[in-house]
Design a protein around this motif. Structure first.
Motif, PDB file in Angstrom:
ATOM      1  N   ASP A 563      20.214  34.322 -15.509  1.00 35.44           N
ATOM      2  CA  ASP A 563      19.822  35.092 -16.682  1.00 35.44           C
ATOM      3  C   ASP A 563      18.366  34.810 -17.074  1.00 35.44           C
ATOM      4  O   ASP A 563      17.680  35.681 -17.595  1.00 35.44           O
ATOM      5  N   ALA A 564      17.924  33.586 -16.813  1.00 40.21           N
ATOM      6  CA  ALA A 564      16.538  33.230 -17.137  1.00 40.21           C
ATOM      7  C   ALA A 564      15.563  33.731 -16.064  1.00 40.21           C
ATOM      8  O   ALA A 564      14.357  33.551 -16.192  1.00 40.21           O
ATOM      9  N   GLY A 565      16.116  34.314 -14.987  1.00 37.31           N
ATOM     10  CA  GLY A 565      15.254  34.945 -13.992  1.00 37.31           C
ATOM     11  C   GLY A 565      14.861  34.077 -12.810  1.00 37.31           C
ATOM     12  O   GLY A 565      13.924  34.405 -12.078  1.00 37.31           O
ATOM     13  N   TYR A 566      15.574  32.975 -12.579  1.00 35.30           N
ATOM     14  CA  TYR A 566      15.234  32.143 -11.418  1.00 35.30           C
ATOM     15  C   TYR A 566      15.797  32.765 -10.144  1.00 35.30           C
ATOM     16  O   TYR A 566      17.004  33.020 -10.046  1.00 35.30           O
ATOM     17  N   ASP A 567      14.917  32.991  -9.159  1.00 34.43           N
ATOM     18  CA  ASP A 567      15.362  33.621  -7.915  1.00 34.43           C
ATOM     19  C   ASP A 567      16.421  32.780  -7.201  1.00 34.43           C
ATOM     20  O   ASP A 567      17.358  33.314  -6.625  1.00 34.43           O
ATOM     21  N   VAL A 568      16.250  31.447  -7.249  1.00 37.44           N
ATOM     22  CA  VAL A 568      17.222  30.582  -6.564  1.00 37.44           C
ATOM     23  C   VAL A 568      18.617  30.816  -7.139  1.00 37.44           C
ATOM     24  O   VAL A 568      19.609  30.879  -6.403  1.00 37.44           O
ATOM     25  N   ALA A 569      18.705  30.986  -8.458  1.00 34.35           N
ATOM     26  CA  ALA A 569      20.010  31.199  -9.093  1.00 34.35           C
ATOM     27  C   ALA A 569      20.546  32.590  -8.758  1.00 34.35           C
ATOM     28  O   ALA A 569      21.746  32.757  -8.519  1.00 34.35           O
ATOM     29  N   LEU A 570      19.662  33.581  -8.726  1.00 33.93           N
ATOM     30  CA  LEU A 570      20.106  34.941  -8.377  1.00 33.93           C
ATOM     31  C   LEU A 570      20.607  34.975  -6.931  1.00 33.93           C
ATOM     32  O   LEU A 570      21.630  35.598  -6.633  1.00 33.93           O
ATOM     33  N   ASP A 571      19.909  34.262  -6.059  1.00 35.37           N
ATOM     34  CA  ASP A 571      20.368  34.198  -4.656  1.00 35.37           C
ATOM     35  C   ASP A 571      21.718  33.495  -4.568  1.00 35.37           C
ATOM     36  O   ASP A 571      22.605  33.913  -3.824  1.00 35.37           O
ATOM     37  N   GLU A 572      21.865  32.407  -5.331  1.00 35.28           N
ATOM     38  CA  GLU A 572      23.131  31.661  -5.321  1.00 35.28           C
ATOM     39  C   GLU A 572      24.259  32.563  -5.826  1.00 35.28           C
ATOM     40  O   GLU A 572      25.368  32.556  -5.276  1.00 35.28           O
ATOM     41  N   ALA A 573      23.974  33.335  -6.879  1.00 33.90           N
ATOM     42  CA  ALA A 573      24.984  34.253  -7.421  1.00 33.90           C
ATOM     43  C   ALA A 573      25.408  35.259  -6.346  1.00 33.90           C
ATOM     44  O   ALA A 573      26.600  35.526  -6.156  1.00 33.90           O
ATOM     45  N   ASP A 574      24.426  35.791  -5.601  1.00 33.69           N
ATOM     46  CA  ASP A 574      24.752  36.766  -4.546  1.00 33.69           C
ATOM     47  C   ASP A 574      25.597  36.104  -3.459  1.00 33.69           C
ATOM     48  O   ASP A 574      26.606  36.643  -3.017  1.00 33.69           O
ATOM     49  N   ARG A 575      25.150  34.921  -3.042  1.00 34.52           N
ATOM     50  CA  ARG A 575      25.809  34.240  -1.925  1.00 34.52           C
ATOM     51  C   ARG A 575      27.237  33.840  -2.283  1.00 34.52           C
ATOM     52  O   ARG A 575      28.138  33.904  -1.465  1.00 34.52           O
ATOM     53  N   SER A 576      27.442  33.439  -3.532  1.00 38.25           N
ATOM     54  CA  SER A 576      28.732  32.895  -3.935  1.00 38.25           C
ATOM     55  C   SER A 576      29.573  33.879  -4.740  1.00 38.25           C
ATOM     56  O   SER A 576      30.574  33.486  -5.334  1.00 38.25           O
ATOM     57  N   ASN A 577      29.142  35.145  -4.799  1.00 40.51           N
ATOM     58  CA  ASN A 577      29.880  36.158  -5.562  1.00 40.51           C
ATOM     59  C   ASN A 577      30.082  35.793  -7.024  1.00 40.51           C
ATOM     60  O   ASN A 577      31.161  35.994  -7.575  1.00 40.51           O
ATOM     61  N   VAL A 578      29.064  35.226  -7.662  1.00 42.15           N
ATOM     62  CA  VAL A 578      29.148  34.973  -9.103  1.00 42.15           C
ATOM     63  C   VAL A 578      28.681  36.252  -9.791  1.00 42.15           C
ATOM     64  O   VAL A 578      27.609  36.771  -9.480  1.00 42.15           O
ATOM     65  N   ASP A 579      29.509  36.743 -10.716  1.00 37.61           N
ATOM     66  CA  ASP A 579      29.193  38.004 -11.372  1.00 37.61           C
ATOM     67  C   ASP A 579      28.113  37.776 -12.444  1.00 37.61           C
ATOM     68  O   ASP A 579      28.315  37.014 -13.372  1.00 37.61           O
ATOM     69  N   VAL A 580      26.967  38.438 -12.295  1.00 35.69           N
ATOM     70  CA  VAL A 580      25.904  38.342 -13.313  1.00 35.69           C
ATOM     71  C   VAL A 580      25.684  39.745 -13.875  1.00 35.69           C
ATOM     72  O   VAL A 580      24.863  40.508 -13.360  1.00 35.69           O
ATOM     73  N   PRO A 581      26.446  40.143 -14.928  1.00 33.47           N
ATOM     74  CA  PRO A 581      26.303  41.494 -15.475  1.00 33.47           C
ATOM     75  C   PRO A 581      24.871  41.742 -15.954  1.00 33.47           C
ATOM     76  O   PRO A 581      24.194  40.798 -16.362  1.00 33.47           O
ATOM     77  N   MET A 582      24.421  42.950 -15.880  1.00 38.74           N
ATOM     78  CA  MET A 582      23.102  43.376 -16.367  1.00 38.74           C
ATOM     79  C   MET A 582      21.948  42.699 -15.639  1.00 38.74           C
ATOM     80  O   MET A 582      20.837  42.649 -16.167  1.00 38.74           O
ATOM     81  N   ARG A 583      22.188  42.169 -14.455  1.00 40.51           N
ATOM     82  CA  ARG A 583      21.109  41.439 -13.790  1.00 40.51           C
ATOM     83  C   ARG A 583      19.916  42.342 -13.482  1.00 40.51           C
ATOM     84  O   ARG A 583      18.786  41.886 -13.499  1.00 40.51           O
ATOM     85  N   ASP A 584      20.184  43.637 -13.237  1.00 40.23           N
ATOM     86  CA  ASP A 584      19.058  44.512 -12.908  1.00 40.23           C
ATOM     87  C   ASP A 584      18.403  45.111 -14.146  1.00 40.23           C
ATOM     88  O   ASP A 584      17.414  45.820 -14.045  1.00 40.23           O
ATOM     89  N   ARG A 585      19.003  44.857 -15.300  1.00 38.91           N
ATOM     90  CA  ARG A 585      18.433  45.442 -16.536  1.00 38.91           C
ATOM     91  C   ARG A 585      17.821  44.374 -17.426  1.00 38.91           C
ATOM     92  O   ARG A 585      17.610  44.573 -18.600  1.00 38.91           O
ATOM     93  N   ARG A 586      17.544  43.215 -16.861  1.00 34.40           N
ATOM     94  CA  ARG A 586      16.963  42.170 -17.684  1.00 34.40           C
ATOM     95  C   ARG A 586      15.570  42.574 -18.141  1.00 34.40           C
ATOM     96  O   ARG A 586      14.818  43.186 -17.420  1.00 34.40           O
TER      97      ARG A 586
END
Ligand code: NAD
Length: 586
Positions: A563-586
């Motif tokens: 949510d704070a915009g760290y690419d490492v966390a966004l990649d981890e979310a993608d890799r591990s199927n963690v749901d991050v709602p509104m990620r593209d509308r931040r």
């Protein structure tokens, strides 16, 4: 004297126990209540806590219970607590028991929390003097403290990361200057030598240095700075790991080193500077003289303490200027000097989280720790085998377990800590006990390991339940602008919704003890944080709780950083199927 400043234990129960009961006989109605009972007493084991007679566990005045009467009452409540009941503890005092259900926490804890405009030391101290609050620190008031062994891996990891970034992968031939050899800070000399470096550490309290020597965390003690510098230089030149504790005030010693032209490779500090009155010692006094001044004139003590902190920070800045790698080690000394002496340049050296830990937090990694309720060291050694069998490819983890077995002494209930995260790993054909509420392939690292332990308890290979817990310093469980959330990418440093969501979610997921605190390592008004415990007793209930909690807990770390915009966390979310709602509308 207010009850909460009692210096002598009045509890017959504590006097009789002097630590956690061990073995397989229960003193309570079930293993979840028993775990709470044993953990509380483990915190107050003289081998584990710093000053158990005054209920102080570590970190300045971090307490396990508000008063000895409150301790006795907590013990009584835990002894009668049913499997479908929940005990509420408010700042170290039991305040209610409600009928809930089996999947709900057995104990809920809130410590030191104040409403925004009143959230400061002054108001806290008034309430504390009235017997209405206690300082819970992080793991003290949540009964998750396991002695210096609890922080050692975090300190080891931080220095290993620093060594990889700034040097050649380890600290061989490098000197680390630090101070504060208390409950947490005492891990520093051993963490430095484990990374092959040389540690020069100041503490004003001779007994604290001796305690670290007695428990194998520090090698030598001296009053003579020149001798310490000579030995430090010699060890660094020969590439030998070495540690020495110098009996001195940190500010005086750092200044003296500047005058002598001694520039360490790394400079930091872990005195209890977060608390100017009860944590940090002003220059010019012995411990006894300073303690007397505090009793006589707390305001003068505070002023002199803050003046000493200014000199301490100035010396760190000077050493940084001369080439040392400087970082603050989570005691808020920069925040104190900035806020109380109007010195913005105090923040001219970084905190350890943005400098070395945040990438791990982005992946949901943090200090996962577990204790053997049996008291048997062999139970922990079996878990060591299990974790290395599950994650053989994690070189740093495997090396850590080997080093810990060789060099870290158990304190109180045998325990181990290692950093595990979210990262869905392909599950090997390892037996796991209990019905799982998620697909086996979706288990997080933490859940996989917890379920493996649950199986070892069920099969009897481990002789009694293991309780898994963690530090409040974890990926998704803390808001602390001068420490864990310093300099967040989206400036959300002070947003405290995250640790509250973390605690609420972990209750929903079935953790057995959940707590929310204010203050912690950086002091009242500077942090909000939470933690949880899950008891692995080999049952289906434990498996369900573990599979859920060890997904939600590291998962909040991933979403908080995504949510704070760290690419490492966004990649981890993608890799591990963690749901991050509104990620593209931040
Ligand atoms: P503690 O209170 O047990 O020990 C503090 C030590 O500092 C004592 O031994 C005391 O004698 C010494 N000291 C205080 N002022 C001094 C001075 N001016 N000169 C020399 N020695 C002095 O505290 P602890 O549990 O070791 O924690 C230390 C600090 O680190 C706290 O502020 C705590 O909140 C913070 N902390 C950081 C982390 C982390 O992960 N980095 C974790 C836990 C605690």
């Amino acid at each position: 004297m207010p009850e909460n400043r009692q210096r002598d234990a009045t509890s017959e129960t504590w006097r009789a126990l002097q630590g956690a009961p061990t073995g397989t006989d229960l003193r309570t109605e079930g293993w979840r209540q028993e775990a709470a009972f044993r953990l509380l007493n483990n915190n107050l084991d003289p081998e584990v806590g710093e000053e158990p007679e005054s209920l102080v566990v570590y970190g300045g005045t971090g307490r396990a219970a508000r008063s000895w009467d409150a301790y006795d009452a907590i013990v009584e409540e835990l002894q009668s607590l049913g499997d479908e009941e929940t005990l509420l503890v408010q700042s170290g005092k039991p305040v209610g028991v409600f009928r809930t259900h089996e999947m709900a926490p057995r104990v809920l804890i809130a410590n030191s929390n104040l409403v925004g405009n009143w959230d400061n030391w002054e108001h806290f101290h008034e309430l504390e003097a009235e017997g209405l609050m206690m300082y819970g620190q992080m793991t003290a008031g949540s009964w998750a403290y396991i002695g210096t062994q609890g922080i050692i891996q975090g300190t080891y990891e931080t220095l290993a990361e620093l060594a990889s970034e700034r040097f050649d992968g380890d600290l061989r031939g490098r000197t680390v200057l630090t101070a504060g050899l208390g409950g947490m800070g005492g891990a520093q000399p051993l963490a430095v030598t484990m990374n092959k470096g040389v540690c020069l550490a100041a503490d004003i309290d001779r007994e604290r240095i001796q305690r670290r020597i007695d428990t194998g965390y520090c090698q030598e003690m001296t009053d003579d700075l020149d001798e310490a510098v000579m030995r430090t230089r010699k060890a660094a030149e020969s590439g030998e790991p070495y540690s020495v504790g110098v009996h001195a005030n940190a500010a005086d010693m750092y200044e003296a080193l500047v005058e002598r032209g001694f520039v360490p490779d790394v400079v930091t500090d872990q005195t209890s500077a977060h608390d100017a009155i009860e944590g940090y010692y002003p220059s010019g006094y012995t411990v006894e003289e300073a303690d007397a001044l505090r009793e006589r004139d707390p305001e003068r003590y505070r002023e002199e303490s803050l003046d000493t902190m200014v000199r301490h920070v100035d010396a760190i800045l000077e050493l940084q200027e001369r080439g040392a790698v400087a970082f603050e080690y989570g005691n808020n000394i920069r925040g104190q000097v900035e806020a109380e002496r109007d010195r913005e340049d105090a923040f001219d050296f970084p905190g350890f989280v943005p400098a070395y830990i945040r990438p791990m937090f982005c992946r949901g990694q943090g200090p996962f720790r577990w204790l053997a309720l049996s008291g048997e060291e062999s139970d922990i050694y079996r878990t060591d085998e299990a974790v290395t069998e599950l994650f053989p490819e994690k070189d740093r983890l495997v090396r850590w377990i080997e080093l810990a077995q060789e060099q870290v002494e158990f304190q109180g209930l045998p325990a181990r800590v290692c950093w595990l995260g979210y990262e869905t790993t392909p599950v090997p054909e390892t037996p796991l006990a209990g019905d799982l509420p998620v697909d086996r392939e979706e288990l997080t690292e933490r859940a996989l390991f917890a379920l493996r332990i649950n199986q070892l308890v069920e099969s009897g290979e481990i002789t009694a339940p293991i309780v898994v817990t963690r530090d409040h310093l974890d990926a998704g469980s803390v808001a602390s602008p001068n420490r864990e959330t310093e300099n967040m990418r989206d400036d959300s440093d002070a947003v405290a919704d995250w640790p509250i969501l973390n605690a609420l979610l972990n209750c929903a997921a079935g953790a057995d003890i959940v707590s929310v605190h204010d203050g912690g390592g950086v002091g009242i008004g500077n942090a909000v944080h939470s933690n949880n415990h899950v008891v692995l007793d080999g049952t289906d209930l434990a498996a369900e709780k573990a599979a859920r909690v060890f997904t939600t807990d590291p998962g909040t770390g991933v979403i908080r950083h995504a949510d704070a915009g760290y690419d490492v966390a966004l990649d981890e979310a993608d890799r591990s199927n963690v749901d991050v709602p509104m990620r593209d509308r931040r």
